[in-house]
Design an enzyme around this catalytic site. Structure first.
Site, PDB file in Angstrom:
ATOM      1  N   HIS A   7       0.830  -1.207   0.000  1.00  0.00           N
ATOM      2  CA  HIS A   7       0.000   0.000   0.000  1.00  0.00           C
ATOM      3  C   HIS A   7       0.860   1.252   0.000  1.00  0.00           C
ATOM      4  O   HIS A   7       2.041   1.212   0.308  1.00  0.00           O
ATOM      5  CB  HIS A   7      -0.956   0.036   1.196  1.00  0.00           C
ATOM      6  CG  HIS A   7      -0.275   0.148   2.532  1.00  0.00           C
ATOM      7  ND1 HIS A   7       0.176  -0.946   3.229  1.00  0.00           N
ATOM      8  CD2 HIS A   7       0.030   1.234   3.291  1.00  0.00           C
ATOM      9  CE1 HIS A   7       0.713  -0.545   4.367  1.00  0.00           C
ATOM     10  NE2 HIS A   7       0.660   0.768   4.430  1.00  0.00           N
ATOM     11  N   GLU A  43      -8.200   5.158   9.871  1.00  0.00           N
ATOM     12  CA  GLU A  43      -7.680   4.833   8.552  1.00  0.00           C
ATOM     13  C   GLU A  43      -8.661   4.028   7.731  1.00  0.00           C
ATOM     14  O   GLU A  43      -9.593   3.414   8.253  1.00  0.00           O
ATOM     15  CB  GLU A  43      -6.367   4.071   8.677  1.00  0.00           C
ATOM     16  CG  GLU A  43      -6.549   2.723   9.378  1.00  0.00           C
ATOM     17  CD  GLU A  43      -5.337   1.834   9.174  1.00  0.00           C
ATOM     18  OE1 GLU A  43      -4.312   2.128   9.787  1.00  0.00           O
ATOM     19  OE2 GLU A  43      -5.440   0.866   8.409  1.00  0.00           O
ATOM     20  N   GLN A  59      -3.871   3.450   1.419  1.00  0.00           N
ATOM     21  CA  GLN A  59      -4.226   3.582   2.831  1.00  0.00           C
ATOM     22  C   GLN A  59      -4.379   5.072   3.144  1.00  0.00           C
ATOM     23  O   GLN A  59      -3.419   5.829   3.043  1.00  0.00           O
ATOM     24  CB  GLN A  59      -3.116   2.977   3.705  1.00  0.00           C
ATOM     25  CG  GLN A  59      -3.363   3.093   5.203  1.00  0.00           C
ATOM     26  CD  GLN A  59      -2.209   2.511   6.006  1.00  0.00           C
ATOM     27  OE1 GLN A  59      -1.054   2.820   5.751  1.00  0.00           O
ATOM     28  NE2 GLN A  59      -2.526   1.659   6.961  1.00  0.00           N
ATOM     29  N   HIS A  83       3.805   7.393   3.563  1.00  0.00           N
ATOM     30  CA  HIS A  83       4.744   6.261   3.596  1.00  0.00           C
ATOM     31  C   HIS A  83       4.405   5.252   2.505  1.00  0.00           C
ATOM     32  O   HIS A  83       3.334   5.291   1.913  1.00  0.00           O
ATOM     33  CB  HIS A  83       4.748   5.590   4.965  1.00  0.00           C
ATOM     34  CG  HIS A  83       3.472   4.884   5.323  1.00  0.00           C
ATOM     35  ND1 HIS A  83       2.412   5.515   5.964  1.00  0.00           N
ATOM     36  CD2 HIS A  83       3.070   3.609   5.134  1.00  0.00           C
ATOM     37  CE1 HIS A  83       1.437   4.638   6.147  1.00  0.00           C
ATOM     38  NE2 HIS A  83       1.797   3.474   5.654  1.00  0.00           N
ATOM     39  N   GLU A 133       7.471   0.970   5.351  1.00  0.00           N
ATOM     40  CA  GLU A 133       6.790   0.009   6.206  1.00  0.00           C
ATOM     41  C   GLU A 133       6.884  -1.377   5.569  1.00  0.00           C
ATOM     42  O   GLU A 133       6.768  -1.508   4.348  1.00  0.00           O
ATOM     43  CB  GLU A 133       5.316   0.438   6.334  1.00  0.00           C
ATOM     44  CG  GLU A 133       4.421  -0.493   7.120  1.00  0.00           C
ATOM     45  CD  GLU A 133       2.949  -0.040   7.094  1.00  0.00           C
ATOM     46  OE1 GLU A 133       2.669   1.051   6.541  1.00  0.00           O
ATOM     47  OE2 GLU A 133       2.108  -0.785   7.615  1.00  0.00           O
TER      48      GLU A 133
HETATM   49 CO    CO Z   1       0.760   1.784   6.242  1.00  0.00          CO
END
Ligand code: CO
Length: 141
Positions: A7, A43, A59, A83, A133
């Protein structure tokens, strides 16, 4: 080690507005939404593709308050790319291998991520300035 882009995380001020924009403009499908108090975010995950290597998502992240990581990000940088999350098959093995290479880990152990996944963040200062991530999908544990 990295199997796919799981994502892309995007910081927003209003989650409902951001979901509406993504579904109406890009035709994305809402897969789930949740509050994560530990990370200070509300989220939503929207499906981009169901590829052979696994699902990929956008996301959307709205901070639960101004004094949270995403709240501070919005204050400094405004809305936008926050991110990148890469899918891995074994997050414990990936973290160990990455740390052995000298990259600082924000999370030395995996923690709870979206939709039952295990996640860990790497320090952006050691990854080309991109908050990075790692994601291990729950179906693969
Ligand atoms: Co994330």
């Amino acid at each position: 080690m990295l199997k796919r882009i799981d994502h892309v995380g995007i910081a927003c001020r209003d989650l409902d507005l951001a979901i509406a924009f993504s579904t109406e403009t890009f035709g994305l499908t809402l897969a789930g939404r949740e509050d994560n108090a530990e990370q200070g975010v509300r989220e939503a995950m929207l499906v981009v593709a169901d590829a052979p290597a696994g699902m990929s998502y956008v996301q959307l992240l709205e901070p639960l308050g101004p004094d949270t990581p995403v709240g501070r990000f919005l204050r400094r940088r405004g809305e936008g790319l926050h991110h990148v999350g890469y899918g891995v098959a074994d997050i414990d093995a990936a973290l160990a291998a990455i740390a052995a290479g000298g990259v600082r880990l924000i999370d030395s152990r995996p923690r709870h991520g979206s939709m039952g996944s295990s996640i860990a963040f790497l320090h952006p200062g050691d990854v080309g300035g991109v908050l990075t991530e790692l994601v291990e999908s729950p179906a693969r544990r």
